[in-house]
Design a protein around this motif. Sequence first.
Motif, PDB file in Angstrom:
ATOM      1  N   THR A 114      17.237  17.027   9.752  1.00 24.94           N
ATOM      2  CA  THR A 114      18.487  16.723  10.447  1.00 24.94           C
ATOM      3  C   THR A 114      19.324  15.776   9.612  1.00 24.94           C
ATOM      4  O   THR A 114      18.805  14.813   9.050  1.00 24.94           O
ATOM      5  CB  THR A 114      18.229  16.075  11.821  1.00 24.94           C
ATOM      6  OG1 THR A 114      17.390  16.913  12.606  1.00 24.94           O
ATOM      7  CG2 THR A 114      19.549  15.861  12.565  1.00 24.94           C
ATOM      8  N   THR A 115      20.607  16.046   9.531  1.00 22.62           N
ATOM      9  CA  THR A 115      21.556  15.136   8.895  1.00 22.62           C
ATOM     10  C   THR A 115      22.638  14.784   9.900  1.00 22.62           C
ATOM     11  O   THR A 115      23.034  15.614  10.722  1.00 22.62           O
ATOM     12  CB  THR A 115      22.166  15.742   7.614  1.00 22.62           C
ATOM     13  OG1 THR A 115      23.190  14.860   7.118  1.00 22.62           O
ATOM     14  CG2 THR A 115      22.778  17.115   7.851  1.00 22.62           C
ATOM     15  N   TYR A 116      23.102  13.525   9.837  1.00 23.99           N
ATOM     16  CA  TYR A 116      24.052  13.021  10.799  1.00 23.99           C
ATOM     17  C   TYR A 116      25.339  12.604  10.105  1.00 23.99           C
ATOM     18  O   TYR A 116      25.331  12.056   9.004  1.00 23.99           O
ATOM     19  CB  TYR A 116      23.470  11.805  11.532  1.00 23.99           C
ATOM     20  CG  TYR A 116      22.200  12.104  12.280  1.00 23.99           C
ATOM     21  CD1 TYR A 116      20.953  11.964  11.666  1.00 23.99           C
ATOM     22  CD2 TYR A 116      22.234  12.551  13.598  1.00 23.99           C
ATOM     23  CE1 TYR A 116      19.788  12.249  12.351  1.00 23.99           C
ATOM     24  CE2 TYR A 116      21.074  12.829  14.298  1.00 23.99           C
ATOM     25  CZ  TYR A 116      19.848  12.679  13.671  1.00 23.99           C
ATOM     26  OH  TYR A 116      18.694  12.968  14.347  1.00 23.99           O
ATOM     27  N   CYS A 117      26.433  12.848  10.772  1.00 28.07           N
ATOM     28  CA  CYS A 117      27.757  12.573  10.227  1.00 28.07           C
ATOM     29  C   CYS A 117      28.526  11.730  11.236  1.00 28.07           C
ATOM     30  O   CYS A 117      28.585  12.086  12.423  1.00 28.07           O
ATOM     31  CB  CYS A 117      28.457  13.908   9.991  1.00 28.07           C
ATOM     32  SG  CYS A 117      30.141  13.799   9.392  1.00 28.07           S
ATOM     33  N   ASN A 118      29.126  10.641  10.773  1.00 26.90           N
ATOM     34  CA  ASN A 118      29.896   9.771  11.654  1.00 26.90           C
ATOM     35  C   ASN A 118      31.252   9.473  11.055  1.00 26.90           C
ATOM     36  O   ASN A 118      31.361   9.090   9.887  1.00 26.90           O
ATOM     37  CB  ASN A 118      29.156   8.455  11.889  1.00 26.90           C
ATOM     38  CG  ASN A 118      27.933   8.638  12.743  1.00 26.90           C
ATOM     39  OD1 ASN A 118      28.030   8.857  13.938  1.00 26.90           O
ATOM     40  ND2 ASN A 118      26.768   8.578  12.129  1.00 26.90           N
ATOM     41  N   SER A 119      32.287   9.634  11.884  1.00 28.95           N
ATOM     42  CA  SER A 119      33.653   9.373  11.445  1.00 28.95           C
ATOM     43  C   SER A 119      34.174   8.104  12.115  1.00 28.95           C
ATOM     44  O   SER A 119      33.838   7.810  13.251  1.00 28.95           O
ATOM     45  CB  SER A 119      34.556  10.548  11.811  1.00 28.95           C
ATOM     46  OG  SER A 119      35.916  10.207  11.645  1.00 28.95           O
ATOM     47  N   SER A 120      35.013   7.376  11.401  1.00 26.20           N
ATOM     48  CA  SER A 120      35.604   6.164  11.967  1.00 26.20           C
ATOM     49  C   SER A 120      36.751   6.501  12.925  1.00 26.20           C
ATOM     50  O   SER A 120      37.208   5.646  13.685  1.00 26.20           O
ATOM     51  CB  SER A 120      36.103   5.244  10.846  1.00 26.20           C
ATOM     52  OG  SER A 120      37.043   5.927  10.036  1.00 26.20           O
ATOM     53  N   THR A 121      37.229   7.738  12.879  1.00 25.28           N
ATOM     54  CA  THR A 121      38.313   8.151  13.767  1.00 25.28           C
ATOM     55  C   THR A 121      37.945   9.461  14.465  1.00 25.28           C
ATOM     56  O   THR A 121      37.039  10.172  14.036  1.00 25.28           O
ATOM     57  CB  THR A 121      39.629   8.349  12.999  1.00 25.28           C
ATOM     58  OG1 THR A 121      39.445   9.396  12.029  1.00 25.28           O
ATOM     59  CG2 THR A 121      40.054   7.088  12.279  1.00 25.28           C
TER      60      THR A 121
END
Lengths: 114, 109
Positions: free
Chosen positions: B20-27
Amino acid sequence: EAEVAQSPRYKITEKSQAVAFWCDPISGHATLYWYRQILGQGPELLVQFQDESVVDDSQLPKDRFSAERLKGVDSTLKIQPAELGDSAMYLCASSLQGEYYEQYFGPGTRLTVT
Amino acid sequence: GQQVMQIPQYQHVQEGEDFTTYCNSSTTLSNIQWYKQRPGGHPVFLIQLVKSGEVKKQKRLTFQFGEAKKNSSLHITATQTTDVGTYFCAGPDFNKFYFGSGTKLNVKP
């Protein structure tokens, strides 16, 4: 299957020289992107065109980089003068029309500045 | 400006294990796209997610878009050696596309 074409595939140049990269997007694709990818990192957008107009070039070092897409088809990215830190993969991508469409990437130009 | 972060940076698994890979955006993102880049290759589009909470599957790959449209994940069930590569998430912010730093997956046979 249609592909994005880029040339040259590899370029070695000395610092302070000028280099140019060419990209031919998939026919009919209005949006064209130029990215720079340093080994081990994600692509960084340099410039985005919608037809012949620049949509964003905020990350383009304008003192040495220039990009054009005169007829809204193929595009050229130029660096003058090249610096050692410009060594990277330069990727061109195109999409049908903006951010809701998938991007098709070309094979890239590997630039080495010595 | 917007930042898109991915974790982990690297993942080494035994063939058959999950990933699993996770992606997080500041907006908040209007949509998120996932790409795969094989060693020596260029990024290839995998999928796009648009709706809040959206889940899409492609064979052994499951993609999820968070309720707040600021995070996303890619899960691979029973990895195979053909899954080797770097997985990138990417999303737009005012017409400008931001790619995450990628998660490099290595699969041991």
